[in-house]
Design a protein around this motif. Structure first.
Motif, mmCIF file in Angstrom:
data_model
loop_
_atom_site.group_PDB
_atom_site.id
_atom_site.type_symbol
_atom_site.label_atom_id
_atom_site.label_comp_id
_atom_site.label_asym_id
_atom_site.label_seq_id
_atom_site.Cartn_x
_atom_site.Cartn_y
_atom_site.Cartn_z
ATOM 1 N N LEU A 195 -0.073 -7.636 -15.176
ATOM 2 C CA LEU A 195 -0.858 -7.149 -14.054
ATOM 3 C C LEU A 195 0.062 -6.337 -13.143
ATOM 4 N N VAL A 196 -0.295 -5.067 -12.923
ATOM 5 C CA VAL A 196 0.501 -4.165 -12.082
ATOM 6 C C VAL A 196 -0.394 -3.654 -10.955
ATOM 7 N N LEU A 197 0.142 -3.645 -9.737
ATOM 8 C CA LEU A 197 -0.573 -3.117 -8.582
ATOM 9 C C LEU A 197 -0.028 -1.739 -8.244
ATOM 10 N N HIS A 198 -0.911 -0.737 -8.245
ATOM 11 C CA HIS A 198 -0.582 0.621 -7.811
ATOM 12 C C HIS A 198 -0.801 0.624 -6.297
ATOM 13 N N GLU A 199 0.290 0.722 -5.545
ATOM 14 C CA GLU A 199 0.263 0.528 -4.093
ATOM 15 C C GLU A 199 0.463 1.864 -3.371
ATOM 16 N N VAL A 200 -0.539 2.287 -2.626
ATOM 17 C CA VAL A 200 -0.438 3.469 -1.774
ATOM 18 C C VAL A 200 -0.239 2.939 -0.353
ATOM 19 N N TRP A 201 0.919 3.258 0.249
ATOM 20 C CA TRP A 201 1.268 2.661 1.532
ATOM 21 C C TRP A 201 1.560 3.715 2.600
ATOM 22 N N GLU A 202 1.450 3.256 3.846
ATOM 23 C CA GLU A 202 1.797 4.088 4.997
ATOM 24 C C GLU A 202 2.448 3.199 6.048
ATOM 25 N N ARG A 203 3.586 3.651 6.580
ATOM 26 C CA ARG A 203 4.278 2.947 7.666
ATOM 27 C C ARG A 203 3.990 3.665 8.969
ATOM 28 N N TYR A 204 4.002 2.898 10.058
ATOM 29 C CA TYR A 204 3.697 3.429 11.385
ATOM 30 C C TYR A 204 4.953 3.564 12.238
ATOM 31 N N GLY A 205 4.795 4.274 13.357
ATOM 32 C CA GLY A 205 5.802 4.311 14.416
ATOM 33 C C GLY A 205 7.087 5.026 14.055
ATOM 34 N N GLU A 206 8.171 4.477 14.557
ATOM 35 C CA GLU A 206 9.517 5.042 14.404
ATOM 36 C C GLU A 206 9.900 5.241 12.938
ATOM 37 N N HIS A 207 9.373 4.418 12.055
ATOM 38 C CA HIS A 207 9.694 4.465 10.628
ATOM 39 C C HIS A 207 8.555 5.072 9.810
ATOM 40 N N ALA A 208 7.761 5.937 10.435
ATOM 41 C CA ALA A 208 6.582 6.506 9.784
ATOM 42 C C ALA A 208 6.951 7.159 8.447
ATOM 43 N N ALA A 209 6.190 6.813 7.440
ATOM 44 C CA ALA A 209 6.385 7.367 6.093
ATOM 45 C C ALA A 209 5.151 7.017 5.272
ATOM 46 N N ARG A 210 4.995 7.704 4.140
ATOM 47 C CA ARG A 210 3.923 7.412 3.185
ATOM 48 C C ARG A 210 4.517 7.417 1.800
ATOM 49 N N GLY A 211 3.910 6.658 0.909
ATOM 50 C CA GLY A 211 4.420 6.661 -0.450
ATOM 51 C C GLY A 211 3.573 5.867 -1.402
ATOM 52 N N VAL A 212 4.053 5.793 -2.626
ATOM 53 C CA VAL A 212 3.399 5.040 -3.686
ATOM 54 C C VAL A 212 4.444 4.128 -4.307
ATOM 55 N N SER A 213 4.080 2.878 -4.531
ATOM 56 C CA SER A 213 4.949 1.907 -5.179
ATOM 57 C C SER A 213 4.146 1.201 -6.264
ATOM 58 N N TYR A 214 4.847 0.521 -7.135
ATOM 59 C CA TYR A 214 4.205 -0.277 -8.170
ATOM 60 C C TYR A 214 4.780 -1.679 -8.111
ATOM 61 N N LEU A 215 3.894 -2.668 -8.094
ATOM 62 C CA LEU A 215 4.299 -4.068 -8.061
ATOM 63 C C LEU A 215 3.839 -4.726 -9.347
ATOM 64 N N GLU A 216 4.727 -5.517 -9.962
ATOM 65 C CA GLU A 216 4.358 -6.213 -11.196
ATOM 66 C C GLU A 216 4.286 -7.703 -10.940
ATOM 67 N N GLU A 217 3.366 -8.349 -11.654
ATOM 68 C CA GLU A 217 3.266 -9.792 -11.536
ATOM 69 C C GLU A 217 4.495 -10.431 -12.154
ATOM 70 N N VAL A 218 5.037 -11.420 -11.470
ATOM 71 C CA VAL A 218 6.198 -12.155 -11.965
ATOM 72 C C VAL A 218 5.685 -13.242 -12.898
ATOM 73 N N PRO A 219 6.204 -13.278 -14.134
ATOM 74 C CA PRO A 219 5.744 -14.301 -15.078
ATOM 75 C C PRO A 219 6.017 -15.708 -14.561
ATOM 76 N N ALA A 220 5.172 -16.646 -14.973
ATOM 77 C CA ALA A 220 5.350 -18.038 -14.601
ATOM 78 C C ALA A 220 6.661 -18.571 -15.157
ATOM 79 N N GLU A 221 7.317 -19.436 -14.406
ATOM 80 C CA GLU A 221 8.538 -20.110 -14.850
ATOM 81 C C GLU A 221 8.169 -21.138 -15.927
ATOM 82 N N PRO A 222 9.108 -21.513 -16.768
ATOM 83 C CA PRO A 222 8.814 -22.568 -17.748
ATOM 84 C C PRO A 222 8.272 -23.814 -17.043
#
Length: 115
Positions: free
Chosen positions: A83-110
């Protein structure tokens, strides 16, 4: 794609170790806490629709003491069984920026129950 995010963990795609967020969900309400790497602590809170799309607000405190906030829309997809999340993000204020990231599900531990 209806998804229950409760108990699922995600990290930046391809990055092992570092920051990992564990999600909780009740009805359409979703939240997570994360820390690691250059992030002392961060949180996300938002909603999940019937397709599993997350609309989240986030805040984080970096090791430098800077506070970052913004919002993101995360759209789920399966990539090779992960499972992968396609993340479209925006930061506010002094650190204002926009971008795209991808997050992957971490497999369960044994010994953990896989979702």
């Amino acid at each position: 794609m209806s998804i229950d995010y409760n108990g699922r963990r995600f990290r930046a795609l391809g990055v092992h170790g570092g920051t990992c967020a564990e999600y909780s969900q009740r009805d359409d309400l979703v939240w997570a806490v994360f820390e690691g790497g250059h992030i002392r602590r961060g949180t996300v809170t938002g909603t999940c629709d019937d397709r599993g799309v997350l609309r989240l607000a986030y805040t984080m405190v970096l090791e430098t003491g800077e506070v970052i906030s913004g919002h993101s829309t995360n759209t789920p997809r399966r990539v090779g069984g992960t499972l992968v999340l396609h993340e479209v993000w925006e930061r506010y204020g002094e650190h204002a920026a926009r971008g795209v990231s991808y997050l992957e599900e971490v497999p369960a531990e044994p010994g953990e129950v896989a979702r």
